[in-house]
Design a protein around this motif. Structure first.
Motif, PDB file in Angstrom:
ATOM      1  N   ARG A 264       0.838  -1.212   0.000  1.00  0.00           N
ATOM      2  CA  ARG A 264       0.000   0.000   0.000  1.00  0.00           C
ATOM      3  C   ARG A 264       0.857   1.240   0.000  1.00  0.00           C
ATOM      4  N   ILE A 265       0.468   2.213  -0.812  1.00  0.00           N
ATOM      5  CA  ILE A 265       1.167   3.494  -0.755  1.00  0.00           C
ATOM      6  C   ILE A 265       0.149   4.611  -0.564  1.00  0.00           C
ATOM      7  N   LYS A 266       0.590   5.613   0.151  1.00  0.00           N
ATOM      8  CA  LYS A 266      -0.285   6.748   0.418  1.00  0.00           C
ATOM      9  C   LYS A 266       0.265   7.955  -0.348  1.00  0.00           C
ATOM     10  N   VAL A 267      -0.602   8.572  -1.158  1.00  0.00           N
ATOM     11  CA  VAL A 267      -0.177   9.714  -1.967  1.00  0.00           C
ATOM     12  C   VAL A 267      -0.951  10.937  -1.501  1.00  0.00           C
ATOM     13  N   LEU A 268      -0.225  11.992  -1.150  1.00  0.00           N
ATOM     14  CA  LEU A 268      -0.876  13.222  -0.711  1.00  0.00           C
ATOM     15  C   LEU A 268      -0.572  14.308  -1.747  1.00  0.00           C
ATOM     16  N   GLY A 269      -1.636  14.973  -2.213  1.00  0.00           N
ATOM     17  CA  GLY A 269      -1.380  15.984  -3.245  1.00  0.00           C
ATOM     18  C   GLY A 269      -2.481  17.026  -3.302  1.00  0.00           C
ATOM     19  N   ASP A 270      -2.348  17.956  -4.264  1.00  0.00           N
ATOM     20  CA  ASP A 270      -3.406  18.959  -4.445  1.00  0.00           C
ATOM     21  C   ASP A 270      -4.644  18.277  -4.986  1.00  0.00           C
ATOM     22  N   ASP A 271      -5.785  18.832  -4.591  1.00  0.00           N
ATOM     23  CA  ASP A 271      -7.035  18.270  -5.086  1.00  0.00           C
ATOM     24  C   ASP A 271      -7.302  18.857  -6.467  1.00  0.00           C
ATOM     25  N   LYS A 272      -6.727  18.263  -7.479  1.00  0.00           N
ATOM     26  CA  LYS A 272      -6.919  18.832  -8.816  1.00  0.00           C
ATOM     27  C   LYS A 272      -7.311  17.752  -9.822  1.00  0.00           C
TER      28      LYS A 272
ATOM     29  N   ALA B 160      -8.171   1.300  -4.698  1.00  0.00           N
ATOM     30  CA  ALA B 160      -7.798   2.695  -4.471  1.00  0.00           C
ATOM     31  C   ALA B 160      -8.869   3.335  -3.601  1.00  0.00           C
ATOM     32  N   GLN B 161      -8.413   4.156  -2.680  1.00  0.00           N
ATOM     33  CA  GLN B 161      -9.349   4.872  -1.810  1.00  0.00           C
ATOM     34  C   GLN B 161      -8.904   6.312  -1.859  1.00  0.00           C
ATOM     35  N   ALA B 162      -9.830   7.212  -2.056  1.00  0.00           N
ATOM     36  CA  ALA B 162      -9.399   8.611  -2.103  1.00  0.00           C
ATOM     37  C   ALA B 162     -10.260   9.445  -1.173  1.00  0.00           C
ATOM     38  N   MET B 163      -9.705  10.529  -0.679  1.00  0.00           N
ATOM     39  CA  MET B 163     -10.497  11.459   0.137  1.00  0.00           C
ATOM     40  C   MET B 163      -9.955  12.867  -0.058  1.00  0.00           C
ATOM     41  N   THR B 164     -10.829  13.834   0.079  1.00  0.00           N
ATOM     42  CA  THR B 164     -10.380  15.223  -0.068  1.00  0.00           C
ATOM     43  C   THR B 164     -10.506  15.919   1.267  1.00  0.00           C
ATOM     44  N   TYR B 165      -9.667  16.938   1.464  1.00  0.00           N
ATOM     45  CA  TYR B 165      -9.683  17.688   2.713  1.00  0.00           C
ATOM     46  C   TYR B 165     -10.069  19.135   2.435  1.00  0.00           C
ATOM     47  N   PRO B 166     -10.547  19.842   3.465  1.00  0.00           N
ATOM     48  CA  PRO B 166     -10.971  21.234   3.262  1.00  0.00           C
ATOM     49  C   PRO B 166      -9.838  22.144   2.752  1.00  0.00           C
ATOM     50  N   ASP B 167      -8.596  21.816   3.047  1.00  0.00           N
ATOM     51  CA  ASP B 167      -7.505  22.678   2.594  1.00  0.00           C
ATOM     52  C   ASP B 167      -7.139  22.417   1.128  1.00  0.00           C
ATOM     53  N   LYS B 168      -8.083  21.851   0.375  1.00  0.00           N
ATOM     54  CA  LYS B 168      -7.897  21.557  -1.051  1.00  0.00           C
ATOM     55  C   LYS B 168      -6.785  20.558  -1.323  1.00  0.00           C
ATOM     56  N   SER B 169      -6.515  19.735  -0.331  1.00  0.00           N
ATOM     57  CA  SER B 169      -5.583  18.648  -0.598  1.00  0.00           C
ATOM     58  C   SER B 169      -6.384  17.349  -0.713  1.00  0.00           C
TER      59      SER B 169
END
Ligand code: MN
Length: 711
Positions: free
Chosen positions: A635-643, A664-673
């Motif tokens: 498993r790898i965790k990728v953190l990036g801009d929500d684009k 794959a599991q994805a989630m968005t955060y309020p800080d647009k990440s």
């Protein structure tokens, strides 16, 4: 030189009805069989069987034993057959001679392992008929007396064997004179320097010693006369080997002649023993802590006496043993003193008069399959450091030195052992591995649901406890494996609408078991439960073609089939390998295997926190077999801009590097990440590193990391 008439004369002294004719017939038979043979000493061979038979008369043995002594080497060293002996002398004697012959044969093998086997055979022979061992002891005694004719290698080998096995056996059988003789002769060959030092000292101080002995004897006699108590007193030098042992333990100073002497007072009754003790303690100052009552608490070989040490007329220590005539006879003759002369009655080790240790050893012999296990038990039981403890009802239990409450519990009852959770010694709670001392009052606390622990094996010392705990663990392990195997097979079958109970009834499961070379269906279940085979593997032909595993499942099942795994384990194959979910190791990671009881091998990364908690004994070094290609989930965790488009760029990287995305599991955060957790299949660490690097290059990606554990 002993002649047949000397033997007959000795036998008639204690057994006036002895069959003299048969004894003489045996003598002639032996003389003919050994005709022309000579011993290494150059003497006629016949001297040896005559000496052996003569020693047996000293043990007051019955006519069949004496005859077997005369014949004991005929089968081995001449052309006589067992059948011939049976024709001439009957089955009883033929069996005795055969028993002795068998023991001698085994001894010739030199390796460590056959020695153990040899002990086993001796004990086996003894459990059939103890006279075999007595004849063997007499044989060994004469061989020791003539040891000087052998090469020095042989001398040392035989002397060591005598000191390690035969002398303790004689001691355990209570034949003190023989034990003392065997020890002293063996010591002479094993440690000639110390032997000479002690004998020279004894010779030099003989006169001095004798006058001292007379002085003390007179003193003791005088005191006893005042009380009108009938007694005999004697003083003698201790045996050489026992002097040496005490020197080593620093309990004896060879330059102090008093230390070399032991006194013995013999009286008429048990009551008089205690009276005598009182007189001695009133006349000489007793040394505290040096009094032992072997009358109330006899030794395992049934030895009884009172032992005490007092201060003598010159301020020296005096050792005194007090016993009755009967106790004295018992101490000298041992098991022979218990001999029964009823017509046709053979010594039966199951009889209540037999020594407890002998009965125990024979009982455990039947349960111990493994030579090493047997050796361990045999050694402990041969060396007579016993302790005596009390049950809550005040009964005395005899246990070997080092025994714990668990040994005590098993000595009383297997069930008490299995359920024991704690113990009180003299009213105080103690740990289960507490070492008991003579005189302790022991009380066992139990819980009906408690089960024995494997850890107990590290501290119990009795054969009974060891055997019972091992048996319990073995059956428990098997039971658990059967349960697990059943459940796994049942689950696999239900996937394909097949009924476990039906297949059990029709015998289909038994057929499968046989195909896999198991005896019973339970053995098959245990095999599956233990991890030798997967359910899919064993059920193969019962599962319709269409439902056969998909390619992915196949890969997984190949990984798990042990033999074909990319994991390499020294000296092991056919073990189910699974990869720990907590750390998902992949090739390139440093790894460690961990054996899970009944579930094969689990592979963790070496830094996985979970493995730290595991018991070291179950850790197995493993390595990757890089010649084989398999896919491992990671498993790898990728953190990036929500684009927009980021996800597709990520999947492109994965496919460029030939990594399959499993989920794959994805989630968005309020800080647009945005964060994504991808489970991908890769073949090696280097492949993962390339993927991570490529991902980091994507614009908008803030971090990429491998996820271990369930994060
Ligand atoms: Mn012999």
């Amino acid at each position: 030189m002993v002649r047949i008439n000397d033997i007959v004369e000795e036998v008639l002294k204690y057994n006036p009805q002895a069959d003299v004719e048969l004894l003489q017939k045996a003598y002639i038979f032996s003389a003919q069989a050994h005709k022309g043979q000579v011993r290494l000493s150059g003497e006629p061979y016949l001297i040896h069987p005559l000496e052996v038979a003569y020693t047996l008369t000293k043990m007051n043995l019955d006519v069949p034993s004496i005859i077997s002594g005369l014949l004991h080497d005929t089968v081995e060293d001449s052309y006589v057959s067992k059948e011939e002996i049976e024709d001439y002398f009957g089955k009883e004697i033929a069996d005795l001679v055969d028993g002795v012959t068998k023991i001698s044969k085994i001894e010739l093998k030199p390796s460590e392992d056959s020695k153990v086997e040899n002990f086993r055979k001796m004990i086996l022979a003894m459990s059939k008929d103890i006279r075999v061992i007595l004849i063997k002891l007499a044989d060994r005694y004469h061989n020791m007396l003539t040891l000087n004719f052998l090469t020095s290698d042989k001398q040392i080998e035989i002397a060591r064997e005598t000191l390690e096995i035969y002398a303790p056996l004689a001691h355990r059988l209570g034949i003190e004179w023989l034990k003392g003789e065997l020890e002293d002769i063996a010591f002479k060959y094993l440690n000639p320097y110390e032997y000479r030092k002690i004998t020279e000292k004894l010779a030099k101080t003989k006169k001095e010693r004798e006058s001292y002995i007379n002085e003390v004897k007179d003193l003791i006699k005088e005191k006893f006369e005042q009380f009108h108590l009938k007694m005999e007193v004697s003083g003698r030098a201790k045996r050489i080997f026992s002097i040496y042992k005490k020197m080593v333990q620093e309990e004896l100073n060879i330059d102090d002649i008093y230390d070399l002497i032991a006194f013995r007072v013999i009286v008429d009754s048990v009551k008089s023993c205690y009276l005598a003790l009182g007189i001695i303690h009133a006349s000489f100052k007793p040394i505290p802590g040096k009094f032992t009552d072997y009358i109330a608490l006899p030794k395992a070989n049934m030895y009884k006496s009172l032992h005490t040490k007092v201060i003598g007329p010159h301020g020296e220590k005096i050792e005194i043993q007090i016993r009755t005539h009967e106790m004295h006879r018992l101490a000298e003759e041992g098991i022979a003193a218990h001999w029964k002369y009823k017509e046709g009655k053979v010594f039966d080790p199951k009889e209540d008069r037999v020594f407890g240790w002998l009965r125990r050893i024979i009982e455990s012999q039947q349960e111990l399959k493994d030579n090493k296990e047997f050796m361990e038990v045999f050694k402990i039981d041969l060396f007579p450091d016993d302790i005596y403890v009390f049950t809550p009802r005040g009964d005395i239990k005899e246990l070997p030195k080092g025994a714990t409450p668990v040994d005590f519990a098993y000595a009383i009852h297997s069930d008490l052992g299995h359920k024991c959770i704690g113990a009180k010694v003299n009213g105080k709670l103690v740990p289960l591995k507490h070492i008991l001392k003579s005189g302790d009052a022991v009380e066992i606390q139990t819980s009906p649901t408690h089960k024995p622990s494997k850890d107990w094996l590290s501290f119990v010392v009795t054969s009974k406890a060891k055997t019972k705990i091992r048996q319990w663990i073995k059956s428990e392990q098997r039971e658990r494996s059967i349960e697990l195997g059943k459940a796994l097979i049942e689950k696999e079958l239900s996937k394909h609408d097949l009924s476990f109970s039906k297949m059990l009834k029709t015998g289909d499961l038994l057929t499968i078991a046989k195909e896999f070379s198991f005896e019973t269906a339970d053995d098959l279940f245990a095999g599956v439960g233990y991890g030798l085979y997967t359910p899919l593997h064993v059920l193969g032909k019962y599962i319709p073609e269409a439902e056969k595993p998909t390619k992915l499942q196949k890969i997984i099942s190949t990984i798990r089939k042990g033999k074909d795994t990319s994991i390499h384990i020294e000296g092991v194959d056919g073990v189910v390998v699974r990869f720990a979910k907590c750390c998902n190791p992949i090739p390139g990671d440093k790894i460690l295997g961990f054996i899970t009881r009944g579930r094969g091998l689990t592979v963790h990364t070496i830094d996985c926190p979970n493995i730290l908690a595991y018991d070291d004994q179950r850790k197995v070094p493993v390595s990757w077999d890089l010649n084989k290609q398999y896919a491992y989930p990671v498993r790898i965790k990728v953190l990036g801009d929500d684009k927009k488009g980021l996800l597709s760029e990520i999947s492109t990287v994965m496919s460029t590097h030939k990594a399959n995305i499993l989920s794959a599991q994805a989630m968005t955060y309020p800080d647009k990440s945005a964060a994504g957790i991808y489970e991908i299949e890769i073949g090696h660490m280097s492949q993962l590193q390339k993927i991570i690097k490529s991902l980091q290059k994507i614009k908008g990606i803030r971090s990429v990391e491998r996820v271990k554990g369930n994060a």
